[in-house]
Design an enzyme around this catalytic site. Structure first.
Site, PDB file in Angstrom:
ATOM      1  N   ASP A 169     127.448 141.964  63.703  1.00  0.00           N
ATOM      2  CA  ASP A 169     127.959 143.039  64.818  1.00  0.00           C
ATOM      3  C   ASP A 169     129.340 142.518  65.242  1.00  0.00           C
ATOM      4  O   ASP A 169     130.154 143.434  65.255  1.00  0.00           O
ATOM      5  CB  ASP A 169     126.924 142.742  65.854  1.00  0.00           C
ATOM      6  CG  ASP A 169     127.010 143.768  66.936  1.00  0.00           C
ATOM      7  OD1 ASP A 169     127.962 144.680  66.822  1.00  0.00           O
ATOM      8  OD2 ASP A 169     126.554 143.835  68.140  1.00  0.00           O
ATOM      9  N   ASP A 213     131.876 130.553  63.037  1.00  0.00           N
ATOM     10  CA  ASP A 213     133.015 130.313  63.714  1.00  0.00           C
ATOM     11  C   ASP A 213     134.131 130.106  62.783  1.00  0.00           C
ATOM     12  O   ASP A 213     135.350 130.681  63.289  1.00  0.00           O
ATOM     13  CB  ASP A 213     133.039 129.095  64.674  1.00  0.00           C
ATOM     14  CG  ASP A 213     132.260 127.964  63.979  1.00  0.00           C
ATOM     15  OD1 ASP A 213     131.768 128.227  62.905  1.00  0.00           O
ATOM     16  OD2 ASP A 213     132.043 126.783  64.459  1.00  0.00           O
ATOM     17  N   TYR A 272     118.641 140.529  68.138  1.00  0.00           N
ATOM     18  CA  TYR A 272     118.450 141.892  68.542  1.00  0.00           C
ATOM     19  C   TYR A 272     116.882 142.664  68.738  1.00  0.00           C
ATOM     20  O   TYR A 272     116.831 143.544  69.313  1.00  0.00           O
ATOM     21  CB  TYR A 272     119.557 142.900  68.137  1.00  0.00           C
ATOM     22  CG  TYR A 272     120.862 142.605  68.528  1.00  0.00           C
ATOM     23  CD1 TYR A 272     121.277 141.381  69.173  1.00  0.00           C
ATOM     24  CD2 TYR A 272     122.031 143.197  67.777  1.00  0.00           C
ATOM     25  CE1 TYR A 272     122.520 141.232  69.101  1.00  0.00           C
ATOM     26  CE2 TYR A 272     123.028 142.828  67.774  1.00  0.00           C
ATOM     27  CZ  TYR A 272     123.424 141.712  68.659  1.00  0.00           C
ATOM     28  OH  TYR A 272     124.804 141.363  68.452  1.00  0.00           O
ATOM     29  N   ASP A 282     133.131 144.142  63.699  1.00  0.00           N
ATOM     30  CA  ASP A 282     134.181 144.989  64.822  1.00  0.00           C
ATOM     31  C   ASP A 282     135.494 144.274  64.613  1.00  0.00           C
ATOM     32  O   ASP A 282     136.708 144.788  64.522  1.00  0.00           O
ATOM     33  CB  ASP A 282     133.679 144.650  66.117  1.00  0.00           C
ATOM     34  CG  ASP A 282     132.932 145.998  66.673  1.00  0.00           C
ATOM     35  OD1 ASP A 282     132.598 146.650  65.677  1.00  0.00           O
ATOM     36  OD2 ASP A 282     132.621 146.078  67.850  1.00  0.00           O
ATOM     37  N   LYS A 319     125.232 129.735  60.619  1.00  0.00           N
ATOM     38  CA  LYS A 319     125.487 128.722  61.649  1.00  0.00           C
ATOM     39  C   LYS A 319     124.526 127.999  61.040  1.00  0.00           C
ATOM     40  O   LYS A 319     123.718 127.252  62.077  1.00  0.00           O
ATOM     41  CB  LYS A 319     125.374 129.250  63.040  1.00  0.00           C
ATOM     42  CG  LYS A 319     125.731 128.248  63.978  1.00  0.00           C
ATOM     43  CD  LYS A 319     127.131 128.146  64.178  1.00  0.00           C
ATOM     44  CE  LYS A 319     127.670 126.977  65.115  1.00  0.00           C
ATOM     45  NZ  LYS A 319     129.083 126.512  65.170  1.00  0.00           N
TER      46      LYS A 319
END
Ligand code: NAD
Length: 361
Positions: free
Chosen positions: A251, A227, A146, A255, A195
């Site tokens: 992020d 994942d 980001y 959520d 990852k």
């Protein structure tokens, strides 16, 4: 102990929920002999109405001079409020981004707790949600994808976009240290999510987290690919204590974790810098649809105040007193409208605050 707290009531239900959090803080302060001093500042729409900007330099200075900041929520109805006719840098949310930047808040903590009493709000099957779960997502907030260089170009008539994901070892180390410190205050388990089978940034993440772990032999460390973590959150959420991860993965996973608790009015959060300083706020927004009606659930804000006591002031016993009072109120069958279920007694924001205060005392 003297606690110098800057409060940002903000907009919508913000002032209502902050009032209840102050009541809870005052009750623990009285019980355990602390001196709490609040200084309120304006931010978001409330600041726009008075100063024409969502955050003033003076407000930032006041926040910087405090030990910690407790915030309600900011923003209004994004379709009808005049605040959203202003240019983006003058809208309420710009105040929040500016204060996070000014205070160098790089670590975001979001607990996702499912209380046994609220199990019916959880969208997972009963055999998975069982007796509840209690995890905390620690997300790096100021680096990664980001904040990397980005551009869109056209090459031979084909549009091409580029986003870069960069982390240096110092950025990783400081968030890892926070993660392990906080795990020590909990069940002493860190799940570092990356990852590493694909990304170099993740391989460095994993290596640095392992280096930091050597200083915390009492904390168990495991690595999990992002994942797999997304699947495990809905398959067996009780396995997690602290999930430590980079900005984008955090992020998305935070959520997902909030969603499985099923009740937005219960979710606290914190953003910390590399000292004990932090900004504490509920995960939800300013709920303009119910503002000023005494309908808001103040628990997320009260639990944010409890996080503040635990992480900025190391007052674990006082934080436990607030957390325990919240659990007790739920066990006693009191609910605000958002978490109401059959057989419980429905109460408003103020009464919920009073009931929690009674149980703190
Ligand atoms: P929201 O979280 O304010 O509300 C979503 C729904 O949840 C609404 O129906 C609301 O009534 C309900 N709700 C939220 N908190 C509640 C509580 N404590 N008790 C009972 N019900 C509650 O999200 P939104 O409607 O998308 O956003 C409203 C405003 O809040 C917007 O201006 C948005 O930008 C802002 N916002 C601010 C923050 C923040 O201050 N950090 C975060 C998210 C959204």
């Amino acid at each position: 102990m003297k606690l110098n707290i800057t409060c940002i009531p903000g907009d919508g239900i913000g002032p209502e929920i902050i009032a209840e959090a102050k009541k809870a803080l005052d009750a623990v302060a009285e019980k355990y002999g602390h001196d709490v001093q609040y200084t309120d500042i304006l931010m978001g729409g409330a600041s726009i109405d008075v100063h024409g900007v969502p955050l003033t330099d003076e407000a930032v200075e006041t926040a910087k001079s405090a030990d910690a900041v407790l915030m309600g929520s900011i923003g209004g109805d994004t379709t009808t409020s005049p605040w959203y006719k202003l240019p983006p840098n003058l809208r309420p949310e710009a105040g929040l981004l500016a204060i996070r930047k000014a205070l160098n808040l790089f670590a975001n903590l979001r607990p996702a707790v499912l209380y046994g009493e609220l199990a019916q709000a959880c969208p997972l099957k009963q055999e998975i949600s069982g007796n509840g779960f209690d995890m905390l997502i620690m997300r790096e907030l100021t680096g990664g994808l980001y904040f990397g260089e980005r551009k869109t170009v056209e090459e031979n008539g084909v549009r091409k976009a580029l986003d870069t994901l960069t982390y240096d070892e110092n950025e990783i180390r400081r968030i890892a240290v926070k993660g392990f410190d906080i795990a020590r205050k909990r069940r002493k388990k860190v799940t570092s999510v990356d990852k590493a089978n694909v990304l170099d940034s993740s391989r460095l993440w994993r290596a640095v987290v392992e280096e930091v772990a050597k200083d915390y032999p009492d904390v168990m460390l495991e690595h999990m690919l992002v994942d797999n973590c997304a699947m495990q959150l809905v398959k067996d959420p009780a396995q997690f204590d602290v999930i430590l991860t980079e900005n984008m993965f955090g992020d998305i996973l935070s959520d997902e974790a909030s969603m499985v608790t099923g009740s937005i009015g219960m979710l606290a959060s914190a953003s910390l810098n590399d000292t004990k300083f932090g900004l504490y706020e509920p995960s939800h927004g300013s709920a303009p649809d119910i503002a000023g009606k005494d309908l808001a659930n103040p628990i997320a804000t009260i639990l944010s105040a409890s996080m503040m006591l635990r992480y900025s002031f190391d007052l674990d016993r006082e934080a436990d007193a607030i957390d325990g009072a919240v659990k007790q109120v739920l066990q006693d069958g009191y609910r605000t409208g958002d978490i109401m279920s059959e057989g419980c007694e429905k109460v408003g924001c103020k009464r919920m605050g009073d009931l929690i205060v009674e149980r703190i005392k």
